[in-house]
Design an enzyme around this catalytic site. Structure first.
Site, PDB file in Angstrom:
ATOM      1  N   ASP A 151       0.614   1.422   1.060  1.00 57.05           N
ATOM      2  CA  ASP A 151       1.099   0.114   1.478  1.00 57.05           C
ATOM      3  C   ASP A 151       0.359  -0.981   0.721  1.00 57.05           C
ATOM      4  O   ASP A 151      -0.767  -0.790   0.238  1.00 57.05           O
ATOM      5  CB  ASP A 151       0.869  -0.089   2.982  1.00 57.05           C
ATOM      6  CG  ASP A 151       1.657   0.887   3.837  1.00 57.05           C
ATOM      7  OD1 ASP A 151       2.680   1.400   3.351  1.00 57.05           O
ATOM      8  OD2 ASP A 151       1.249   1.123   4.981  1.00 57.05           O
ATOM      9  N   LYS A 152       0.974  -2.153   0.658  1.00 63.93           N
ATOM     10  CA  LYS A 152       0.368  -3.297  -0.036  1.00 63.93           C
ATOM     11  C   LYS A 152      -1.077  -3.519   0.403  1.00 63.93           C
ATOM     12  O   LYS A 152      -1.967  -3.701  -0.429  1.00 63.93           O
ATOM     13  CB  LYS A 152       1.199  -4.550   0.231  1.00 63.93           C
ATOM     14  CG  LYS A 152       0.569  -5.832  -0.306  1.00 63.93           C
ATOM     15  CD  LYS A 152       1.355  -7.064   0.142  1.00 63.93           C
ATOM     16  CE  LYS A 152       0.635  -8.339  -0.280  1.00 63.93           C
ATOM     17  NZ  LYS A 152       1.327  -9.561   0.218  1.00 63.93           N
TER      18      LYS A 152
END
EC number: 5.4.99.-
Length: 301
Positions: A136-137
């Protein structure tokens, strides 16, 4: 222009085996890749094109050649990359928190893919960006990029066979009672969202193992091992246990203690698909998680 993807010398054990069977047994070459080599590239024995149904003799030298990859559509954007390992098949990168892995509708540039493509372009390499494990970011840590179609297929097989091992570290809210445990709970999209996942009976199988590294101050520091790789798996499973990740406001955590979910891909190991060598990397916690651990648990390493 054709590029050599695989080359090997037939052994006594491979005598009278078809080239196709040897390629599939020794290298796990897929039917799709063999078709690509047959119609767009070449399979050679001792330098002469052959059919994959032909039988081997000990000492035969076999090569698979495929066309150079099409230009990656991701635009190159030079950026600093924390490369931990690179060979002809893989790139292992330590991704910082806040960096999106691949362009999306909301992030068309400034992603890890843009930086990797620029890095390859500078080296005169044309490759597609094929991340093996997506982060994820706002998750930091180790990420593998396959540098060719064959390597990507091998890592897909490893993931199915659970021989690609991934460990994370997380700081969660609440003091987890058990020293270790397993969450075996299927995960699927929540009915009212295209982003948020939840544990639900009709979801995909998902298994996360955890153990407590430290606890105190209303929080716990965990090491987690993924047995499956569902989107948001650790975040969903820990929230399901009543211990959402610190900073993970999407799944019930408080945003006040850290500006992102306190999750880090800390270690990974696998057997290299080409060399057969056991490989392992570890990546220290980034500064924000180290500072949180020091503040809550008194740990400063």
């Amino acid at each position: 222009m054709l590029e050599e993807l695989i080359r090997f010398t037939a052994t006594e054990r491979e005598a009278d085996m078809t080239i196709r069977d040897a390629l599939q047994k020794r290298f796990g070459v897929s039917r799709r890749l063999l078709v690509r080599a047959k119609y767009q590239g070449a399979v050679t024995r001792n330098g002469t094109p052959v059919f994959v149904t032909e039988r081997l003799r000990p000492g035969d030298e076999v090569a698979i050649l495929v066309p150079g990859e099409e230009e990656e559509t991701v635009l190159p954007e030079p950026m600093e990359l924390a490369i931990r390992h690179e060979d002809e098949d893989i790139l292992v990168i330590a991704k910082p928190a806040g960096l999106v892995v691949h362009p999306t509708g909301g992030h068309t540039g400034g992603t890890l893919a843009n930086g990797v493509v620029a890095y390859w372009r500078e080296r005169g390499e044309r490759r597609k960006f094929r991340p093996v494990n997506r982060l994820d970011k706002d998750t930091s840590g180790l990420l593998i990029v396959a540098k060719n179609q064959w390597a990507h297929e091998q890592f897909s097989r490893m993931q199915k066979e659970r021989t690609l091992h991934r460990w994370y570290q997380a700081i969660v809210e609440g003091e987890v009672a058990e020293e270790e445990g397993t969450v075996d709970a299927p995960i699927g999209l929540r009915d009212d969202s295209i982003i948020v996942r939840e544990v639900r009976p009709d979801g995909q199988p998902a298994v996360t193992r955890y153990r407590v590294l430290a606890r105190g101050g209303g929080m716990s520091w965990l090491e987690l091992k993924l047995e499956t790789g569902r989107t948001h798996q650790i975040r969903v499973h820990m929230s399901h246990l009543g211990h959402p990740l610190a900073g993970d406001d999407l799944y019930g955590g408080s945003r006040t203690c850290i500006g992102r979910q306190a999750l880090h891909a800390a270690r990974l190991s696998f057997v290299h698909p080409r060399s057969g060598q056991a490989m392992e990397w570890s990546e220290p916690l980034p500064a924000d998680m180290r500072e949180l651990a020091a503040r809550v648990f008194g740990h400063r390493d």
